[in-house]
Design a protein around this motif. Sequence first.
Motif, PDB file in Angstrom:
ATOM      1  N   LEU A   5      37.329  12.869  24.191  1.00 44.73           N
ATOM      2  CA  LEU A   5      37.674  14.213  24.645  1.00 44.73           C
ATOM      3  C   LEU A   5      39.165  14.455  24.443  1.00 44.73           C
ATOM      4  O   LEU A   5      39.995  13.711  24.965  1.00 44.73           O
ATOM      5  CB  LEU A   5      37.297  14.386  26.117  1.00 44.73           C
ATOM      6  CG  LEU A   5      37.754  15.682  26.806  1.00 44.73           C
ATOM      7  CD1 LEU A   5      37.165  16.910  26.121  1.00 44.73           C
ATOM      8  CD2 LEU A   5      37.370  15.650  28.290  1.00 44.73           C
ATOM      9  N   CYS A  37      38.738  20.733  31.003  1.00 40.81           N
ATOM     10  CA  CYS A  37      38.481  19.292  30.917  1.00 40.81           C
ATOM     11  C   CYS A  37      37.547  18.837  32.032  1.00 40.81           C
ATOM     12  O   CYS A  37      36.566  18.130  31.793  1.00 40.81           O
ATOM     13  CB  CYS A  37      39.803  18.535  30.989  1.00 40.81           C
ATOM     14  SG  CYS A  37      39.660  16.753  31.288  1.00 40.81           S
ATOM     15  N   ILE A  49      39.555   9.659  26.976  1.00 44.02           N
ATOM     16  CA  ILE A  49      40.169  10.989  27.040  1.00 44.02           C
ATOM     17  C   ILE A  49      41.593  10.926  26.497  1.00 44.02           C
ATOM     18  O   ILE A  49      42.367  10.055  26.884  1.00 44.02           O
ATOM     19  CB  ILE A  49      40.211  11.519  28.491  1.00 44.02           C
ATOM     20  CG1 ILE A  49      38.804  11.626  29.076  1.00 44.02           C
ATOM     21  CG2 ILE A  49      40.910  12.891  28.544  1.00 44.02           C
ATOM     22  CD1 ILE A  49      38.785  11.910  30.568  1.00 44.02           C
ATOM     23  N   LEU A  51      44.764  13.089  26.832  1.00 42.52           N
ATOM     24  CA  LEU A  51      45.163  14.147  27.766  1.00 42.52           C
ATOM     25  C   LEU A  51      46.630  14.516  27.607  1.00 42.52           C
ATOM     26  O   LEU A  51      47.514  13.683  27.832  1.00 42.52           O
ATOM     27  CB  LEU A  51      44.882  13.672  29.200  1.00 42.52           C
ATOM     28  CG  LEU A  51      45.268  14.593  30.351  1.00 42.52           C
ATOM     29  CD1 LEU A  51      44.543  15.935  30.262  1.00 42.52           C
ATOM     30  CD2 LEU A  51      44.944  13.917  31.689  1.00 42.52           C
ATOM     31  N   VAL A  78      41.985   6.928  30.078  1.00 47.82           N
ATOM     32  CA  VAL A  78      42.780   8.105  29.729  1.00 47.82           C
ATOM     33  C   VAL A  78      44.071   7.692  29.029  1.00 47.82           C
ATOM     34  O   VAL A  78      44.807   6.852  29.536  1.00 47.82           O
ATOM     35  CB  VAL A  78      43.124   8.939  30.985  1.00 47.82           C
ATOM     36  CG1 VAL A  78      43.955  10.160  30.596  1.00 47.82           C
ATOM     37  CG2 VAL A  78      41.861   9.372  31.729  1.00 47.82           C
TER      38      VAL A  78
END
Length: 213
Positions: A5, A37, A49, A51, A78
């Motif tokens: 993502l 998100c 992810i 970010l 992340v």
Amino acid sequence: MYTILIVDDSPMIVDVFATMLERGGYKPITALSGEECLEVLKTTPPDLILLDIMMEPMDGWETLEKIKANPETRNIPVLMLTAKPLTPEEANEYGPYIEDYILKPTTHHQLYEAIGRVLTRRHSIAADIERAREDGVDSRLIDEYERLSKSVDINRRLLKILETTYNIRDARAGVGEEITRAIKSMATSIKIQEERLNQIRAQIKSLSGEQEA
């Protein structure tokens, strides 16, 4: 195929990273804000992810806190993506919750290396934990091993980023005493963590050896 993502409030940057990930054999999904998100995570949890920090109205750090506060998403790794230099305060406050910190602009090689490092570390720690559980190692020792294995690796990386960032600044204007102390304190903390991690590894190895005997 790993699903990743990408969260950034710039559609252009999202498209660039999506293309890079596709070329690397990953499946990208996207969100253009922290709020989006969190909505995506409700239905399509990814393997990792990317970010961005500098977003509005909810920035990357606030988004990270919400991800880690949710039991259903807290274990998703992340990587923070940003052009903003890391500060010692951010490293100390958010280090336990992130897997890496990638400075933009980044190359294909740097991105793939960071992703590969995170996924490899997670698989390695998971395998170590599984073996320790099979050998009957105390769950508290296993939990501490899991936490420290990740923490030491990430903090080494963050410390390297801080040292590089502020050494560059030092050449121009000098680094303040407060930042210098914070970096030295972080280095000391990592050394203590490494010593404890080595003790735990020795204990687990000893217990595993007794189980085999």
